[in-house]
Design a protein around this motif. Structure first.
Motif, short mmCIF file in Angstrom:
data_model
loop_
_atom_site.label_atom_id
_atom_site.label_comp_id
_atom_site.label_asym_id
_atom_site.label_seq_id
_atom_site.Cartn_x
_atom_site.Cartn_y
_atom_site.Cartn_z
N SER A 184 0.86 -1.26 0.19
CA SER A 184 0.05 0.17 0.24
C SER A 184 0.93 1.35 0.00
CB SER A 184 -0.95 0.00 1.39
OG SER A 184 -1.41 1.32 1.39
N ILE A 185 0.81 1.96 -1.13
CA ILE A 185 1.73 3.19 -1.26
C ILE A 185 1.29 4.24 -0.15
CG2 ILE A 185 2.24 5.03 -2.55
CD1 ILE A 185 2.47 3.03 -4.96
N LYS A 186 -0.20 4.33 0.03
CA LYS A 186 -0.70 5.25 1.14
C LYS A 186 -0.14 4.93 2.50
CE LYS A 186 -5.29 6.65 -0.25
NZ LYS A 186 -6.66 6.37 0.00
N LYS A 187 -0.11 3.73 2.88
CA LYS A 187 0.37 3.35 4.29
C LYS A 187 1.81 3.54 4.33
CE LYS A 187 -3.39 -0.26 5.26
NZ LYS A 187 -3.48 -1.53 5.56
N ILE A 188 2.51 3.39 3.07
CA ILE A 188 4.01 3.48 3.10
C ILE A 188 4.16 4.96 3.47
CG2 ILE A 188 6.25 3.30 1.97
CD1 ILE A 188 4.93 0.45 0.92
N GLU A 189 3.49 5.70 2.75
CA GLU A 189 3.66 7.07 2.94
C GLU A 189 3.55 7.69 4.24
OE1 GLU A 189 2.73 8.56 -1.75
OE2 GLU A 189 1.11 8.63 -0.14
N HIS A 190 2.42 6.94 4.97
CA HIS A 190 2.02 7.33 6.42
C HIS A 190 3.26 6.89 7.25
CE1 HIS A 190 -0.41 8.19 9.67
NE2 HIS A 190 -0.19 7.05 10.13
N LEU A 191 3.89 5.84 6.89
CA LEU A 191 5.06 5.23 7.65
C LEU A 191 6.49 6.44 7.58
CD1 LEU A 191 5.43 1.51 7.20
CD2 LEU A 191 5.22 2.77 9.43
N GLN A 192 6.38 6.71 6.31
CA GLN A 192 7.37 7.67 6.11
C GLN A 192 7.35 9.05 6.85
OE1 GLN A 192 7.14 7.19 1.72
NE2 GLN A 192 9.48 6.73 1.83
N LEU A 193 6.04 9.44 7.08
CA LEU A 193 5.77 10.75 7.88
C LEU A 193 6.17 10.52 9.33
CD1 LEU A 193 2.38 11.87 6.53
CD2 LEU A 193 4.81 12.83 6.25
N LEU A 194 5.96 9.07 9.72
CA LEU A 194 6.11 8.66 11.25
C LEU A 194 7.63 8.41 11.46
CD1 LEU A 194 3.30 6.03 12.03
CD2 LEU A 194 3.45 8.51 12.76
N HIS A 195 8.26 8.08 10.51
CA HIS A 195 9.79 7.66 10.37
C HIS A 195 10.42 8.49 9.29
CE1 HIS A 195 8.77 4.15 13.16
NE2 HIS A 195 7.80 4.19 12.39
#
Ligand code: 13P
Ligand code: SF4
Length: 321
Positions: A184-195
């Motif tokens: 999921s690109i959306k979930k990966i983008e969210h992870l990148q915001l957190l990390h």
């Protein structure tokens, strides 16, 4: 059914004993479960595993991986017994390319060289000029003279990546790996915001949009090497989650975050259900019974051997006539 730690250790001891008694070698892919990886003689990516299969002196090869990998080992070793713990351990990518349709596809593109990703059946290999893996695909494409057009099968995501990296206009078969498609690109983008400091490392079977975001793209072995050598501390890993076992062993102080899958699914784990069909129990039983065994006709084996051998030779010298 999951085994208790005590039973796992006992079964692993039985596997190691049997392996020695029977002069067997266990080859395991990084996507196998940790309990299987830990009894393997060699753990690797598709290229490393086929090189090991080509050079082993053992009488029996137990392939802890999927069918096309064990089949490649048998093609290289007609006189050895090649075993696969679960004979139904297939691959969505290999299944996406039927020999009949592919034969027509090849016939419709005369004068093209056929480069096939190793994730395909022996029948597809037999219709190919040369095989490649994710570790050597760029070199294999570059070894073909620029004036010769190329068909690439079966992975269209890897194919698109190769078009970008080599500047060649490849004709692509429309196949995908369902595991790498599911990130999921959306979930990966969210992870990148957190990390924000985490580097994203991605297998080239993933979608183009995810590859565009990657800090590093490579085969499973290349990912492991990158992680070990890179000075970063946090990484998002976009490939099958089994690889984290070796990553944790090799880079124990780094923070590893498996990339999440499926936009609307709560399961965050990128497991290959085919790879995970092999279990420690099945590995033990297959060594004990010397079954299930990979078999194929000699005429098919010979046809499929040629393009595999070409790949192995090209991994040493880099020109294709
Ligand atoms: P590697 O050759 O990079 O290990 O890839 C094998 C595979 O099946 C990836 O899905
Ligand atoms: Fe096939 Fe994908 Fe599983 Fe690899 S991860 S074996 S390409 S289905």
């Amino acid at each position: 059914m999951t085994l208790s730690l005590k039973n796992t250790v006992l079964l692993q001891e039985h596997v190691l004993k049997l392996k020695q008694e029977k002069d067997a070698i266990i080859l395991a892919h990084y996507y196998q479960g940790p309990e299987i990886q830990d009894v393997a003689d060699f753990i690797g990516d598709s290229l490393g595993l086929s090189q090991k299969a080509a050079s082993t002196k053992a009488k029996i090869i137990v392939f802890a991986g999927v069918h096309f990998m064990a089949e490649t080992a048998k093609i290289l070793n007609p006189t050895k017994k090649v075993l696969l713990p679960d004979i139904n351990a297939g691959c969505s990518l290999a299944a996406s390319c039927s020999p009949k349709e592919f034969e027509t596809f090849v016939k419709n593109h005369p004068d093209h060289k056929v480069v096939s990703y190793i994730n395909c059946s022996a029948e597809i290999k037999a219709l190919s000029d040369v095989i490649c893996t994710s570790a050597n695909a760029i070199d294999i494409i570059n070894s073909i003279p620029k004036n010769i057009p190329i068909i690439f099968a079966p992975d269209k995501n890897l194919g698109k990546y190769l078009i970008k990296k080599t500047g060649r206009d490849l004709i692509l078969w429309d196949g995908v790996c369902e595991v790498h498609e599911a990130f999921s690109i959306k979930k990966i983008e969210h992870l990148q915001l957190l990390h924000p400091n985490a580097k994203l490392i991605v297998h080239p079977e993933a979608k183009e949009k995810l590859l565009e975001k990657a800090d590093f793209i490579g085969s499973t072995s290349a990912m492991l090497k990158f992680l070990k050598q890179d000075k970063g501390n946090e990484f998002i890993i976009a490939t099958e989650v089994g690889i984290l076992h070796q990553m944790k062993k090799e880079s124990p102080n780094k923070i590893l975050i498996p990339a999440p899958i499926n936009e609307d699914n709560t399961c965050a784990c990128s497991e290959c259900s085919y790879m995970k069909m092999n279990t420690l129990e099945k590995l033990y039983l297959c060594l004990s019974n010397e079954s299930p065994e990979i078999t194929l006709t000699e005429s098919l084996r010979k046809k499929a051997l040629h393009p595999i051998q070409r790949m192995l030779d090209l991994s040493v010298k880099k020109t294709l006539n």
